[in-house]
Design a protein around this motif. Structure first.
Motif, PDB file in Angstrom:
ATOM      1  N   ARG A  39       4.320  10.530  -6.635  1.00 18.40           N
ATOM      2  CA  ARG A  39       5.221  10.756  -7.845  1.00 18.40           C
ATOM      3  C   ARG A  39       4.418  11.121  -8.957  1.00 18.40           C
ATOM      4  NH1 ARG A  39       8.780   6.910  -5.154  1.00 18.40           N
ATOM      5  NH2 ARG A  39       7.520   5.058  -6.141  1.00 18.40           N
ATOM      6  N   THR A  40       3.381  10.398  -9.262  1.00 20.99           N
ATOM      7  CA  THR A  40       2.608  10.559 -10.442  1.00 20.99           C
ATOM      8  C   THR A  40       1.935  12.051 -10.292  1.00 20.99           C
ATOM      9  OG1 THR A  40       2.019   8.214 -10.765  1.00 20.99           O
ATOM     10  CG2 THR A  40       0.752   9.786 -11.845  1.00 20.99           C
ATOM     11  N   SER A  41       1.406  12.307  -9.041  1.00 22.62           N
ATOM     12  CA  SER A  41       0.884  13.759  -8.992  1.00 22.62           C
ATOM     13  C   SER A  41       1.884  14.809  -9.253  1.00 22.62           C
ATOM     14  CB  SER A  41       0.306  13.673  -7.508  1.00 22.62           C
ATOM     15  OG  SER A  41      -0.571  12.966  -7.343  1.00 22.62           O
ATOM     16  N   ILE A  42       3.047  14.726  -8.916  1.00 16.08           N
ATOM     17  CA  ILE A  42       4.163  15.747  -9.039  1.00 16.08           C
ATOM     18  C   ILE A  42       4.239  15.788 -10.415  1.00 16.08           C
ATOM     19  CG2 ILE A  42       6.531  16.076  -8.639  1.00 16.08           C
ATOM     20  CD1 ILE A  42       6.301  14.794  -5.942  1.00 16.08           C
ATOM     21  N   LYS A  43       4.549  14.888 -11.252  1.00 21.79           N
ATOM     22  CA  LYS A  43       4.592  14.854 -12.727  1.00 21.79           C
ATOM     23  C   LYS A  43       3.669  15.545 -13.338  1.00 21.79           C
ATOM     24  CE  LYS A  43       7.874  10.692 -12.732  1.00 21.79           C
ATOM     25  NZ  LYS A  43       7.640   9.242 -13.205  1.00 21.79           N
TER      26      LYS A  43
ATOM     27  N   ASP B 212       9.870  29.108  -5.020  1.00 20.37           N
ATOM     28  CA  ASP B 212       8.781  29.701  -5.615  1.00 20.37           C
ATOM     29  C   ASP B 212       8.269  28.471  -6.611  1.00 20.37           C
ATOM     30  OD1 ASP B 212       8.732  32.112  -4.402  1.00 20.37           O
ATOM     31  OD2 ASP B 212       9.871  32.645  -5.958  1.00 20.37           O
ATOM     32  N   VAL B 213       8.989  27.948  -7.383  1.00 22.37           N
ATOM     33  CA  VAL B 213       8.510  26.898  -8.455  1.00 22.37           C
ATOM     34  C   VAL B 213       7.924  25.770  -7.552  1.00 22.37           C
ATOM     35  CG1 VAL B 213       9.526  25.266 -10.138  1.00 22.37           C
ATOM     36  CG2 VAL B 213      10.385  27.602 -10.164  1.00 22.37           C
ATOM     37  N   ALA B 214       8.782  25.426  -6.350  1.00 20.11           N
ATOM     38  CA  ALA B 214       8.148  24.266  -5.759  1.00 20.11           C
ATOM     39  C   ALA B 214       6.846  24.564  -5.060  1.00 20.11           C
ATOM     40  CB  ALA B 214       9.238  24.106  -4.415  1.00 20.11           C
ATOM     41  N   LYS B 215       6.643  25.937  -4.865  1.00 20.17           N
ATOM     42  CA  LYS B 215       5.203  26.037  -4.358  1.00 20.17           C
ATOM     43  C   LYS B 215       4.418  25.731  -5.577  1.00 20.17           C
ATOM     44  CE  LYS B 215       6.602  29.642  -0.987  1.00 20.17           C
ATOM     45  NZ  LYS B 215       6.297  30.908  -0.688  1.00 20.17           N
ATOM     46  N   LEU B 216       4.564  26.075  -6.756  1.00 14.35           N
ATOM     47  CA  LEU B 216       3.959  25.766  -7.807  1.00 14.35           C
ATOM     48  C   LEU B 216       3.396  24.396  -7.962  1.00 14.35           C
ATOM     49  CD1 LEU B 216       5.212  28.413 -10.727  1.00 14.35           C
ATOM     50  CD2 LEU B 216       3.261  28.764  -9.144  1.00 14.35           C
ATOM     51  N   LEU B 217       4.545  23.421  -7.688  1.00 18.36           N
ATOM     52  CA  LEU B 217       4.278  22.016  -7.832  1.00 18.36           C
ATOM     53  C   LEU B 217       3.569  21.426  -6.817  1.00 18.36           C
ATOM     54  CD1 LEU B 217       7.621  21.210  -9.791  1.00 18.36           C
ATOM     55  CD2 LEU B 217       5.337  21.756 -10.781  1.00 18.36           C
ATOM     56  N   GLY B 218       3.053  22.036  -5.762  1.00 21.77           N
ATOM     57  CA  GLY B 218       2.377  21.592  -4.595  1.00 21.77           C
ATOM     58  C   GLY B 218       3.430  21.402  -3.398  1.00 21.77           C
ATOM     59  N   ARG B 219       3.020  20.627  -2.287  1.00 22.69           N
ATOM     60  CA  ARG B 219       3.733  20.591  -1.103  1.00 22.69           C
ATOM     61  C   ARG B 219       3.533  19.081  -0.763  1.00 22.69           C
ATOM     62  NH1 ARG B 219       1.911  24.417   3.529  1.00 22.69           N
ATOM     63  NH2 ARG B 219       3.921  23.526   4.254  1.00 22.69           N
TER      64      ARG B 219
ATOM     65  N   ASP C 158       0.928  -1.125  -0.076  1.00 27.08           N
ATOM     66  CA  ASP C 158       0.076   0.061  -0.068  1.00 27.08           C
ATOM     67  C   ASP C 158       0.750   1.364  -0.003  1.00 27.08           C
ATOM     68  OD1 ASP C 158      -2.097  -1.624   0.101  1.00 27.08           O
ATOM     69  OD2 ASP C 158      -2.622  -1.393   2.203  1.00 27.08           O
ATOM     70  N   MET C 159       1.892   1.067   0.911  1.00 29.67           N
ATOM     71  CA  MET C 159       2.832   2.334   0.972  1.00 29.67           C
ATOM     72  C   MET C 159       3.528   2.659  -0.466  1.00 29.67           C
ATOM     73  SD  MET C 159       3.286   4.771   3.053  1.00 29.67           S
ATOM     74  CE  MET C 159       2.663   3.583   4.617  1.00 29.67           C
ATOM     75  N   LYS C 160       3.972   1.670  -1.189  1.00 31.17           N
ATOM     76  CA  LYS C 160       4.557   1.788  -2.450  1.00 31.17           C
ATOM     77  C   LYS C 160       3.626   2.234  -3.451  1.00 31.17           C
ATOM     78  CE  LYS C 160       8.265  -1.838  -2.131  1.00 31.17           C
ATOM     79  NZ  LYS C 160       8.670  -2.953  -2.835  1.00 31.17           N
ATOM     80  N   LYS C 161       2.291   1.888  -3.355  1.00 33.59           N
ATOM     81  CA  LYS C 161       1.225   2.496  -4.258  1.00 33.59           C
ATOM     82  C   LYS C 161       0.972   3.938  -3.864  1.00 33.59           C
ATOM     83  CE  LYS C 161      -1.568  -1.810  -4.964  1.00 33.59           C
ATOM     84  NZ  LYS C 161      -2.550  -2.488  -4.709  1.00 33.59           N
ATOM     85  N   ILE C 162       0.839   4.278  -2.640  1.00 36.40           N
ATOM     86  CA  ILE C 162       0.879   5.777  -2.286  1.00 36.40           C
ATOM     87  C   ILE C 162       1.980   6.609  -2.737  1.00 36.40           C
ATOM     88  CG2 ILE C 162       0.564   7.239  -0.290  1.00 36.40           C
ATOM     89  CD1 ILE C 162      -0.986   4.956   1.126  1.00 36.40           C
TER      90      ILE C 162
END
Length: 546
Positions: A157-161, A260-267, A148-152
């Protein structure tokens, strides 16, 4: 020659032979003084012998385990056979007179060893039935959490991309808009400069025309034109058209940082909270005692058959078969040749069917009637019997010349089926000691000699054999319940094992701490578990299914 107990492997698949020299019969008794297994005949001779008549001879299951032979290091000619209770160390009889142990209280080490072995068997049973499988369950749960943890994490990672792709698209859109803005400004500025350039071109053309005119006035052939030109105001040269240098736009670079860029990509945050509650560990299964019966005149209870009208039949190791009501009152008593086996059963009509081993027949007792012969088994000795709740068929375990089989009869006594071999031609049984049927028609045999529960389907095809939980398994009484569970007594560890209908061990339903010496089991129509015991004349009823 009979094997000694220490030579018998834990998972031995054979009878334990009598320890008397030149006797090859099966062992059923044990002399605790001689530490020798023996058959019934040798037991009788042993107890008649003047030298051994005082020896304690018990059923094999009640034997005392022999103390390991070890010489005393201080007195090499003596064996260690005592325990100094004050020093808590094993000693020999001669050590009691030494300075170190003089006056100390000592105990028979063999008795301590036997009690310790029983205790350790109980602890091993608890480990095998609860602590080990529960730990394995936790490992499986942890493995599931890893998955489950690997899936999460992969989803993160997919969300970041995905977020990065969205930001890239937004950057591309803003870039296109700004470039288009620059293009518009450029077109406007170029148009202005082009207009200025055209004005200068027109002015140069005007100058060229003016020069031509002036040259024409200078010609001596055209005095009149010169006079006119001199009087004309056109001789005044127009001033050069005004032009201006356009102001170009200025690009101011954006002010941004990696943050600033990191903020654009979520936290990505790890919650500052405590982990979830500790993993829940299933409690050890418990059963509730409902009631207990005493069977007068019995030493032990080897098998129970539940009847109708609140009555049941019970038999002891001597072959006594009695009918008792729920108040412990004896209603009928029959002396049989059955002894310590599952040799009686009740039918759906409430009749009792039991085996007569000596005469190789099966007898029936209808409600309120005397015994009558029902089925003759020929050369085969009937050892166990069960009446099917599914169709009324009668399943009989039989032995002959060291061979064993299960025969199916219909309710009128006609032979229908014989089960003896598996699909590889190997013998399925050594001793069909106890027998029952599951809700799916499987025939379940408790094979004391084979140390296994052997299960075949209704056509006689071998499905599986259950041989216990990695320790010596000696099955006796067996039954099934409405859920298809298989319940079987292990008389060595004094436990009741609960299996599913595919032979998978679930847990120990009863341990030696909860029940004393379970020997036979059956389940009534209220899902209560009845347990007969071989050290007492009591039958205990438990509630274990809701």
């Amino acid at each position: 020659m009979a094997l000694s107990e220490s030579q018998i492997p834990p998972n031995a698949q054979h009878y334990l032979e009598c320890g008397t020299e030149d006797c090859e019969k099966n062992c059923t008794f044990y002399c605790n003084d001689c530490h020798q297994p023996m058959c019934e005949q040798c037991r009788d001779e042993h107890q008649k012998n003047k030298k051994t008549r005082s020896h304690e001879v018990v059923p094999y299951k009640q034997r005392k385990r022999p103390l390991p032979v070890e010489k005393c290091k201080i007195h090499p000619t003596k064996h260690i056979d005592l325990l100094c209770e004050e020093c808590q160390i094993p000693i020999c009889s001669k050590c009691t007179g030494t300075k170190e142990h003089r006056g100390h209280k000592v105990t028979d080490l063999e008795m301590v060893y036997d009690e310790t072995c029983l205790l350790f068997h109980e602890e091993i049973a608890k480990i095998r039935s609860y602590f080990e499988p529960t730990s394995e369950d936790l490992k499986k749960e942890i493995a599931g959490d890893v998955t489950d943890m690997k899936k999460i994490m992969e989803n993160i990672r997919t969300s970041i991309k995905t977020e990065a792709e969205a930001v890239k698209k937004l950057v591309d859109t803003v870039t296109s808009d700004k470039i288009e803005q620059v293009n518009k400004i450029e077109r406007s500025l170029l148009e202005t400069l082009s207009g200025q350039n055209q004005g200068i071109d027109d002015y140069i053309n005007y100058l060229n025309d003016l020069i031509t005119t002036l040259y024409g006035c200078l010609s001596p052939l055209n005095i009149q034109q010169l006079t006119v030109a001199l009087k004309s105001k056109s001789l005044i040269i127009r001033p050069i058209p005004e032009t201006s240098k356009p102001v170009p736009p200025v690009f101011t670079a954006g002010k941004y940082s990696k943050e600033d860029v990191a903020k654009l990509l979520g936290r990505i945050t790890v919650p500052n909270t405590k982990p979830e509650e500790n993993r829940k560990i299933k409690p050890m299964e418990t059963v509730t005692k409902v009631r207990e019966f005493t069977i007068p005149g019995f030493y032990d209870v080897f098998h129970i058959s539940l009847g109708k009208l609140g009555r049941f039949w019970a038999s002891d190791y001597k072959g006594n078969l009695v009918q008792t009501d729920l108040h412990g009152n004896q209603l009928q008593k029959i002396e049989t040749s059955g002894k310590w086996q599952c040799y009686h059963t009740t039918t759906g009509e409430g009749d009792l069917i039991y085996t007569d081993k000596d005469n190789k027949v099966i007898k029936r007792i209808a409600l309120g009637y005397t015994s009558t012969e029902f089925i003759k088994t020929g050369d085969w000795v009937p050892s166990s019997i069960h009446s099917s709740d599914i169709n009324g068929d009668i399943l009989v375990g039989m032995i002959k010349n060291g061979k064993c089989k299960v025969t199916r009869y219909n309710k009128t006594g006609t032979e229908k089926q014989n089960i003896q071999w598996d699909n590889k031609g190997q013998e399925l049984y050594e001793l069909a000691h106890y027998i029952t049927e599951n809700i799916n028609g499987d025939i379940c045999v408790s094979d004391y000699a084979k140390h296994a529960v052997v299960v075949v389907d209704k056509s006689g095809q071998h499905r599986f054999s259950y041989t216990g939980q990695r320790s010596t398994f000696t099955p006796y009484g067996i039954c099934t319940d409405v859920l298809g569970h298989i319940l079987v007594c292990d008389v060595v560890s004094e436990t009741v094992h609960l299996l599913d209908q595919d032979g998978q061990f679930l847990y120990l339903l009863l341990t030696s701490q909860e029940v004393n010496s379970p020997n036979t089991v059956c389940v009534d129509d209220k899902n209560n578990l009845w347990v007969g015991k071989w050290k007492t004349n009591t039958v205990t009823v438990y509630k274990y299914l809701q």
